[in-house]
Design an enzyme around this catalytic site. Structure first.
Site, short mmCIF file in Angstrom:
data_model
loop_
_atom_site.label_atom_id
_atom_site.label_comp_id
_atom_site.label_asym_id
_atom_site.label_seq_id
_atom_site.Cartn_x
_atom_site.Cartn_y
_atom_site.Cartn_z
N ALA A 99 0.86 -1.18 0.00
CA ALA A 99 0.00 0.00 0.00
C ALA A 99 0.90 1.23 0.00
CB ALA A 99 -0.86 0.00 1.26
N GLY A 138 0.52 -5.17 0.39
CA GLY A 138 -0.61 -5.16 -0.56
C GLY A 138 -0.21 -5.68 -1.93
N GLU A 141 -0.38 -9.30 -1.65
CA GLU A 141 -1.81 -9.65 -1.51
C GLU A 141 -2.51 -9.59 -2.87
OE1 GLU A 141 -3.22 -8.24 2.83
OE2 GLU A 141 -2.00 -6.75 1.77
N GLU A 161 3.95 -6.07 7.09
CA GLU A 161 3.11 -5.08 7.80
C GLU A 161 3.40 -5.05 9.29
OE1 GLU A 161 0.76 -5.95 4.03
OE2 GLU A 161 2.17 -6.98 5.36
#
Ligand code: T1G
Length: 733
Positions: A99, A138, A141, A161
């Site tokens: 992210a 992310g 992911e 994270e």
């Protein structure tokens, strides 16, 4: 999906709660967005019927709003184009590395992460991720939401994270267990480590490993030949290895790792939808928490600290050969840093025997290392390192060096004579650095014709292990010397900070009041080193103050205090409290610490401290009956760590640090300050709050007016009075 409402679709909460304008207007905004910046963030091409999406958002293709919008819009376009499959690739350095952390805490932007992941997982055409560089957070992911993953052999994947105090909030805690099993998934997420291509393939996290040059083509082949395969359809078996999960739970002392394990447990017994809802709830609890704020503060702090305003990396000297003066513990460690990073180095010693001893000492250190014992460092690789290493006893041997680091004992006269010699034999472009931890760089620079080429490079012991490098700019240090020292720090993979040239620079300067306060606590009837250290360990310090003193050597501190004329009561300022008298007595008793098996503690077992009645007896002579007999662990933390933070604000107001976050980097990467507290500055300003810090310091100072370091620093007091946060500091200078 109704905009502005918290949704149960894996929408990362912090990114979805902003009721600006009506639903219709927002949607229009999204399509406008997908038409403009997003389409530049994601390039779309059709290749033999397969849609190929290139994410182009340098430097690391972070999944910011524009990239997310571009991905969703491109998927819809692929479906509208009747594409037979879809491949997503990262342009430049890497596949998306997560992210966009700069979006954290800002008003949310659509589409949500959940929407992006669903678009790729639920697509009715096969989708594949072509992974190079570092597919993290992310980004990984997104790859796991694709039906297939093809990885280049030198790439890495991971869900780091936990290092940001959060958890993988875009389905990672639910999809990774489905791919690699609960045990491996929990371990990868709790450690936050990066996984190599080889291991990822073995675990089942990816389907193929190929050469980077063939990556995109191979990924296209996979979707051309494969059916839709959704990760969410896979059921997760329970944990297989109870021991390893128990160990993982034991080490999960912070909020994020605890929540990660709970999410993996939820994946085991829930279907995907329920698991995602559970993950989202845990993510909301963590994001914005004190620990998450602290760790995210450090993420950016560790990237900012290498930047020096007004000094360009281009100014750096191209270092092809280095020299180290002094083959003692520090000199050998520094030389190992150079050869570990492929740089030839010559160690200069006072005699041929000492020079030879330095080389064999380095070799012995490598052979004793766990890397060598475990075979990670092979005999062949060790030989290659040693081939980069030479030693000499004639300073002329350093004439071709581009950088020389002096690492001899702390004596100004000795250092100046060495620099005068170096000045005589080295090239004018050669940068001359000192590893001094207390002496003035400008004082040393006075010994050379061109002081601009003298800089401090303060390594921490053991230099080949400790991450921190505190570079020091003297009053006459030139931009080339600063740039060279900063660039060398990056090359040696050190966390590198620039400090100003005053007693103790940043780290040791702040260590002084912190240590003095720990010593002053010993005057209370119930307080010994054990209580102080227990309180600091409980707070999260890597080591208690007295354990750290025993490791560093109590004779070192005594020698520094003696050189400052402090160990002689007659020459001390009677108006100023001197709490180090008990430490002087300890040193005079020969209790130098671990190296002699006794200090503040006894060390019957090497490196294992145990209480020593002889120390309690020695301290008893310094008890002050006029003081409150009992102190608590809370008192220890308040007094020692607020004195530390207060000195940090003095360091900042005196310009000895470029920014407060540099101080936090110094203390978290060099002095064992807990990362989940962000560092002394972030903790004091954004966790405790400056108003409370100021009030506590004022109360402590009122009780002990003869302790100058307890008086709130002006910058701290001004910021407290204005209710300021750490980020506002520049306004108060
Ligand atoms: N967001 C924004 N900026 C980033 C970034 C990110 N994720 N990663 C790096 N940068 C910037 C960095 O600040 C620096 O900027 C430049 O890129 C180069 O970085 C939904 C919520 C990828 C291994 O934790 O580990 O996904 O200083 O100097 O040494 O579950 O950066 O040049 O202005 O570090 O080559 C998870 C973080 C996010 C990965 C490259 N992802 N990044 O290392 O370069 S949370 C991460 C890294 C998440 C989801 C959750 C490293 C790197 P500047 P650099 P590098």
């Amino acid at each position: 999906m109704v905009l502005g409402q918290p949704s149960m679709d894996g929408n990362l909460g912090v990114l979805a709660l902003h009721p600006r304008g009506s639903g219709k207007e927002q949607l229009e905004l999204l399509w406008q967005l997908s038409r403009s910046s997003s389409m530049s963030a994601v390039r779309y091409a059709l290749r033999n019927g397969v849609a190929v999406l290139h994410v182009t958002s340098p430097p690391v293709n972070a999944l910011g709003a524009a990239v997310r919008a571009g991905l969703v819009a491109s998927m819809e376009r692929a479906l509208a184009d009747s594409a037979t499959g879809l491949v997503v690739v990262g342009d430049g350095l890497t596949f998306p590395a997560g992210a966009d952390i700069t979006e954290f805490g800002k008003p949310p932007m659509e589409p949500s992460f959940g929407e992006v992941m669903r678009a790729f997982e639920d697509a009715d055409i096969p989708t594949a991720a072509a992974i190079h560089g570092t597919a993290l957070g992310g980004g990984f992911e997104l790859a796991m939401s694709c039906h297939y993953r093809v990885m280049s052999s030198c790439a890495r994947v991971g869900l780091p994270e936990v290092h940001l105090g959060i958890l993988p909030g875009a389905g990672g805690t639910q999809r990774l267990p489905r791919l690699v099993g609960a045990d491996a998934a929990a371990e990868i997420m709790v450690t936050g480590r990066q996984v190599s291509a080889e291991e990822a393939l073995a675990l089942g996290a990816v389907d193929a490993v190929v050469a980077k040059a063939d990556l995109e083509a191979e990924a296209v082949k996979v979707v051309e030949a494969s059916p839709v395969r959704r990760t969410k359809a896979v059921l997760v078996d329970g944990f297989k290895d109870a021991d390893s999960i128990a160990k993982l739970k034991a080490r999960a002392t912070l909020d994020a790792p605890k929540s990660i394990i709970q999410c993996v447990e939820a994946a085991v017994c829930n279907d995907m939808q329920d698991g995602l809802a559970f993950e989202e709830a845990r993510f909301r609890e963590l994001q914005g928490s004190t620990q998450a704020n602290a760790l995210q503060h450090l993420f950016f702090a560790e990237r900012a600290c290498s930047k020096v305003p007004g000094v360009s990396p281009e100014d750096a000297v191209d270092v092809r050969a280095a020299g180290v003066v002094g083959g003692g513990t520090m000199g050998r460690g520094i030389a190992m840093c150079f050869v570990d990073n492929g740089l030839p180095v010559t160690i200069l010693e006072t005699s041929a025997d000492a020079a030879a001893a330095a080389i064999s000492g380095v070799e012995e250190t490598y052979r004793r290392s766990s890397a060598f014992k475990r075979g990670r460092l092979t005999e062949e690789a060790l030989t290659a390192k040693l081939n980069l290493l030479s030693s000499a006893s004639d300073v002329d041997a350093l004439k071709d060096c581009d950088l020389v680091v002096e690492a001899v004992f702390e004596d100004m006269a000795v250092k100046r004579s060495i620099f005068a010699d170096l000045d005589r034999v080295t090239k004018p472009s050669c940068v001359l650095a000192s590893n001094t931890s207390t002496l003035s760089i400008d004082g040393i620079a006075g010994a050379v014709a061109d002081p601009a080429r003298v800089v401090g490079m303060h390594f921490f012991s053991p230099a080949n292990v400790m991450r921190l490098l505190e570079n020091v700019r003297g009053a006459r240090t030139g931009p080339a010397a600063v740039a060279t020292a900063m660039a060398m720090g990056k090359r040696l993979r050190k966390t590198t900070v620039l400090a100003g040239d005053d007693f103790g620079f940043i780290g040791n300067r702040m260590l002084e009041p912190y240590g003095r306060e720990c010593l002053a606590l010993l005057r209370h009837a119930n307080c010994g080193p054990e209580l102080v250290d227990a309180a600091l360990l409980e707070y999260g310090m890597a080591m208690g103050f007295f354990q750290m003193s025993d490791l560093a050597g109590n004779d070192i501190g005594y020698a520094v205090r003696t050189s400052l004329g402090l160990t002689d009561a007659a020459s001390r300022d009677p108006a100023v409290e001197y709490s180090a008298d008990v430490a002087d007595a300890l040193a005079r008793a020969g209790r130098f610490g671990q190296k002699v098996g006794r200090g503040w503690y006894a060390y019957e077992t090497p490196r294992v401290p145990s209480s020593d009645p002889a120390v309690a007896e020695l301290i008893a002579g310094f008890k002050d009956a006029s003081l409150a007999p009992d102190v608590t662990r809370g008192d220890v933390v308040d007094r020692a760590l607020l004195a530390l933070a207060n000195e940090g604000f003095r360091v900042l107001e005196e310009g000895l640090a470029l920014r407060p976050s540099d101080i936090d980097v110094v203390w978290t990467s060099g002095y064992g300050f807990p990362r989940h507290r962000g560092g002394p500055m972030q903790w004091a300003a954004d966790d405790v709050g400056l108003a409370e810090v100021k009030a506590t310091l004022e109360a402590l100072h009122a009780a002990r007016p003869d302790v100058p370091y307890l008086k709130p620093a002006k910058l701290l007091a001004d910021m407290a009075d204005a209710g300021a946060k750490l980020g506002d500091w520049e306004k108060f200078l």
